[in-house]
Design a protein around this motif. Structure first.
Motif, PDB file in Angstrom:
ATOM      1  N   THR A 118       0.810  -1.223   0.000  1.00 45.88           N
ATOM      2  CA  THR A 118       0.000   0.000   0.000  1.00 45.88           C
ATOM      3  C   THR A 118       0.842   1.272   0.000  1.00 45.88           C
ATOM      4  O   THR A 118       0.295   2.377   0.002  1.00 45.88           O
ATOM      5  N   TYR A 119       2.168   1.137  -0.019  1.00 45.04           N
ATOM      6  CA  TYR A 119       3.035   2.317   0.098  1.00 45.04           C
ATOM      7  C   TYR A 119       3.936   2.492  -1.116  1.00 45.04           C
ATOM      8  O   TYR A 119       4.579   1.545  -1.578  1.00 45.04           O
ATOM      9  N   THR A 120       3.988   3.716  -1.604  1.00 45.66           N
ATOM     10  CA  THR A 120       4.974   4.070  -2.616  1.00 45.66           C
ATOM     11  C   THR A 120       6.368   3.983  -1.986  1.00 45.66           C
ATOM     12  O   THR A 120       6.584   4.437  -0.860  1.00 45.66           O
ATOM     13  N   MET A 121       7.285   3.389  -2.739  1.00 47.48           N
ATOM     14  CA  MET A 121       8.647   3.199  -2.262  1.00 47.48           C
ATOM     15  C   MET A 121       9.610   3.968  -3.167  1.00 47.48           C
ATOM     16  O   MET A 121       9.328   4.164  -4.356  1.00 47.48           O
ATOM     17  N   ALA A 122      10.729   4.362  -2.615  1.00 46.85           N
ATOM     18  CA  ALA A 122      11.676   5.158  -3.402  1.00 46.85           C
ATOM     19  C   ALA A 122      13.112   4.843  -3.018  1.00 46.85           C
ATOM     20  O   ALA A 122      13.388   4.276  -1.957  1.00 46.85           O
ATOM     21  N   TRP A 123      13.991   5.229  -3.922  1.00 46.32           N
ATOM     22  CA  TRP A 123      15.417   5.222  -3.666  1.00 46.32           C
ATOM     23  C   TRP A 123      15.926   6.663  -3.759  1.00 46.32           C
ATOM     24  O   TRP A 123      15.574   7.394  -4.692  1.00 46.32           O
ATOM     25  N   PHE A 124      16.750   7.028  -2.799  1.00 46.33           N
ATOM     26  CA  PHE A 124      17.466   8.286  -2.812  1.00 46.33           C
ATOM     27  C   PHE A 124      18.947   7.974  -2.692  1.00 46.33           C
ATOM     28  O   PHE A 124      19.322   6.866  -2.317  1.00 46.33           O
ATOM     29  N   ARG A 125      19.779   8.954  -2.979  1.00 47.07           N
ATOM     30  CA  ARG A 125      21.209   8.764  -2.788  1.00 47.07           C
ATOM     31  C   ARG A 125      21.836  10.050  -2.276  1.00 47.07           C
ATOM     32  O   ARG A 125      21.317  11.139  -2.493  1.00 47.07           O
ATOM     33  N   GLN A 126      22.963   9.874  -1.613  1.00 53.75           N
ATOM     34  CA  GLN A 126      23.676  11.036  -1.095  1.00 53.75           C
ATOM     35  C   GLN A 126      25.168  10.820  -1.256  1.00 53.75           C
ATOM     36  O   GLN A 126      25.738   9.867  -0.703  1.00 53.75           O
ATOM     37  N   ALA A 127      25.788  11.711  -2.025  1.00 51.60           N
ATOM     38  CA  ALA A 127      27.225  11.685  -2.222  1.00 51.60           C
ATOM     39  C   ALA A 127      27.883  12.589  -1.184  1.00 51.60           C
ATOM     40  O   ALA A 127      27.245  13.499  -0.651  1.00 51.60           O
TER      41      ALA A 127
END
Length: 127
Positions: free
Chosen positions: A31-40
């Protein structure tokens, strides 16, 4: 308590591929939208990709469009990020995140919409 656990990071040469996994537990994953983020290092966290709770919609940041693919396996409560044609500028810690609200894709690109985060996995691309 919701938990997200990423895996699959590592060191790869430019032009290579990696697949990241994010295993979710503790609530109704589908039921949840999922995401990927990144941090350099020295940079702000950046949106990479998101996938709608149903899996029917996918969204990508401009810098990864055409190279990265996000997918989800609801039966395994897992989200994947398949990364092709990797570049040195893709080097970062990659984080998986779950949306704060069910059945929502509003502002999917904003980290403020996500309330649960994994611990991160390092991806290093050598030139």
């Amino acid at each position: 308590q919701v938990q997200l656990v990423e895996s699959g990071g590592g060191l790869v040469q430019a032009g290579g591929s990696l697949r990241l996994s994010c295993a979710a537990s503790g609530r109704t994953f589908s039921t949840y939208t999922m995401a990927w983020f990144r941090q350099a290092p020295g940079k702000e966290r950046e949106f990479v990709a998101a996938i709608k709770y149903s899996g029917a919609g996918t969204y990508y940041g401009d810098s990864v469009k055409g190279r990265f693919t996000i997918s989800r396996d609801i039966s395994k409560a897992t989200v994947y990020l398949h990364m092709d044609s990797l570049k040195p500028e893709d080097t970062a810690v990659y984080y998986c995140a779950a949306n704060k609200a069910p059945y929502s894709t509003t502002n999917y690109y904003s980290e403020l919409r996500y309330g649960t985060w994994g611990q991160g996995t390092q991806v290093t691309v050598s030139s």
